[in-house]
Enzyme design. Structure first.
Site, PDB file in Angstrom:
ATOM      1  N   VAL A   7       0.911  -1.148   0.000  1.00  0.00           N
ATOM      2  CA  VAL A   7       0.000   0.000   0.000  1.00  0.00           C
ATOM      3  C   VAL A   7       0.951   1.197   0.000  1.00  0.00           C
ATOM      4  O   VAL A   7       1.529   1.543   1.020  1.00  0.00           O
ATOM      5  CB  VAL A   7      -0.947  -0.006   1.213  1.00  0.00           C
ATOM      6  CG1 VAL A   7      -1.811   1.242   1.237  1.00  0.00           C
ATOM      7  CG2 VAL A   7      -1.820  -1.265   1.207  1.00  0.00           C
ATOM      8  N   PRO A   8       1.159   1.804  -1.174  1.00  0.00           N
ATOM      9  CA  PRO A   8       2.340   2.645  -1.426  1.00  0.00           C
ATOM     10  C   PRO A   8       2.309   4.061  -0.839  1.00  0.00           C
ATOM     11  O   PRO A   8       2.226   5.057  -1.560  1.00  0.00           O
ATOM     12  CB  PRO A   8       2.404   2.686  -2.951  1.00  0.00           C
ATOM     13  CG  PRO A   8       0.972   2.586  -3.375  1.00  0.00           C
ATOM     14  CD  PRO A   8       0.344   1.647  -2.380  1.00  0.00           C
ATOM     15  N   CYS A   9       2.439   4.148   0.471  1.00  0.00           N
ATOM     16  CA  CYS A   9       2.494   5.458   1.111  1.00  0.00           C
ATOM     17  C   CYS A   9       3.745   6.240   0.698  1.00  0.00           C
ATOM     18  O   CYS A   9       3.774   7.462   0.814  1.00  0.00           O
ATOM     19  CB  CYS A   9       2.399   5.332   2.624  1.00  0.00           C
ATOM     20  SG  CYS A   9       3.523   4.150   3.375  1.00  0.00           S
ATOM     21  N   HIS A  10       4.745   5.536   0.170  1.00  0.00           N
ATOM     22  CA  HIS A  10       5.952   6.230  -0.290  1.00  0.00           C
ATOM     23  C   HIS A  10       5.671   7.112  -1.495  1.00  0.00           C
ATOM     24  O   HIS A  10       6.462   7.996  -1.805  1.00  0.00           O
ATOM     25  CB  HIS A  10       7.075   5.222  -0.607  1.00  0.00           C
ATOM     26  CG  HIS A  10       6.726   4.228  -1.665  1.00  0.00           C
ATOM     27  ND1 HIS A  10       5.983   3.088  -1.395  1.00  0.00           N
ATOM     28  CD2 HIS A  10       6.988   4.200  -2.999  1.00  0.00           C
ATOM     29  CE1 HIS A  10       5.825   2.408  -2.519  1.00  0.00           C
ATOM     30  NE2 HIS A  10       6.417   3.056  -3.509  1.00  0.00           N
ATOM     31  N   ARG A  11       4.549   6.932  -2.165  1.00  0.00           N
ATOM     32  CA  ARG A  11       4.198   7.739  -3.341  1.00  0.00           C
ATOM     33  C   ARG A  11       3.545   9.069  -2.972  1.00  0.00           C
ATOM     34  O   ARG A  11       3.184   9.837  -3.852  1.00  0.00           O
ATOM     35  CB  ARG A  11       3.280   6.939  -4.268  1.00  0.00           C
ATOM     36  CG  ARG A  11       3.962   5.719  -4.862  1.00  0.00           C
ATOM     37  CD  ARG A  11       3.047   4.946  -5.786  1.00  0.00           C
ATOM     38  NE  ARG A  11       3.679   3.684  -6.166  1.00  0.00           N
ATOM     39  CZ  ARG A  11       3.014   2.607  -6.560  1.00  0.00           C
ATOM     40  NH1 ARG A  11       1.690   2.648  -6.662  1.00  0.00           N
ATOM     41  NH2 ARG A  11       3.657   1.504  -6.860  1.00  0.00           N
TER      42      ARG A  11
END
Length: 154
Positions: A115-119
């Site tokens: 779940v790409p919170c880095h984006r």
């Protein structure tokens, strides 16, 4: 819950599966966890090798407020190799003034990377806030940008 881990360019990633699916990803190892040999491990390895741009693992998220869940769902809509600002995500979930609350929801994301919170980045495009540290965030974004560029140009 069953824990395992994979080695990656951002250090060991521990992950947990329950009877319903993937429920946790943790930066760093987990004492006693075996090296992963399942589909989650295979997909994480493929992602870090640059051959997987979309995860297909069943998620089992049982915690989080309705706002946090909406933010996490919105993160899943951000295309591979792209970013969105905290403000953009806040507006997308119906809270246009909630950029800081989005940051808190990102920090509480139980399944980072997948779940790409880095984006999620600052309004000016700068790297701000990441539970795994900004160095890891930079590595993840650079990996995706490089792979996306190769895919777009091939």
């Amino acid at each position: 819950m069953r824990w395992a881990y994979v080695e990656s360019p951002i250090g060991d990633l521990a992950y947990a599966l329950d009877d319903s699916g993937l429920c946790n990803v943790h930066f760093g190892g987990r004492p006693g966890a075996p090296l992963g040999t399942d589909d989650v491990a295979d997909q994480l390895r493929a992602y870090f090798a640059g051959s997987l741009t979309s995860f297909d693992v069943k998620l089992s998220v049982t915690k989080g407020s309705s706002f946090e869940r909406a933010v996490w769902d919105q993160m899943l809509q951000i295309p591979y190799g792209e970013t969105r600002s905290y403000g953009f995500v806040a507006a997308a979930v119906g809270e246009p003034g909630g950029a800081q609350a989005v940051g808190t929801a990102c920090n509480r994301n139980p399944i980072p990377v997948i779940v790409p919170c880095h984006r999620i980045v600052g309004a000016d495009g700068k790297l701000v806030g990441f539970g795994g540290g900004l160095d890891r965030k930079r590595i993840l974004l650079e990996l995706e940008a490089n792979v996306k560029m190769q895919l777009d140009w091939s």
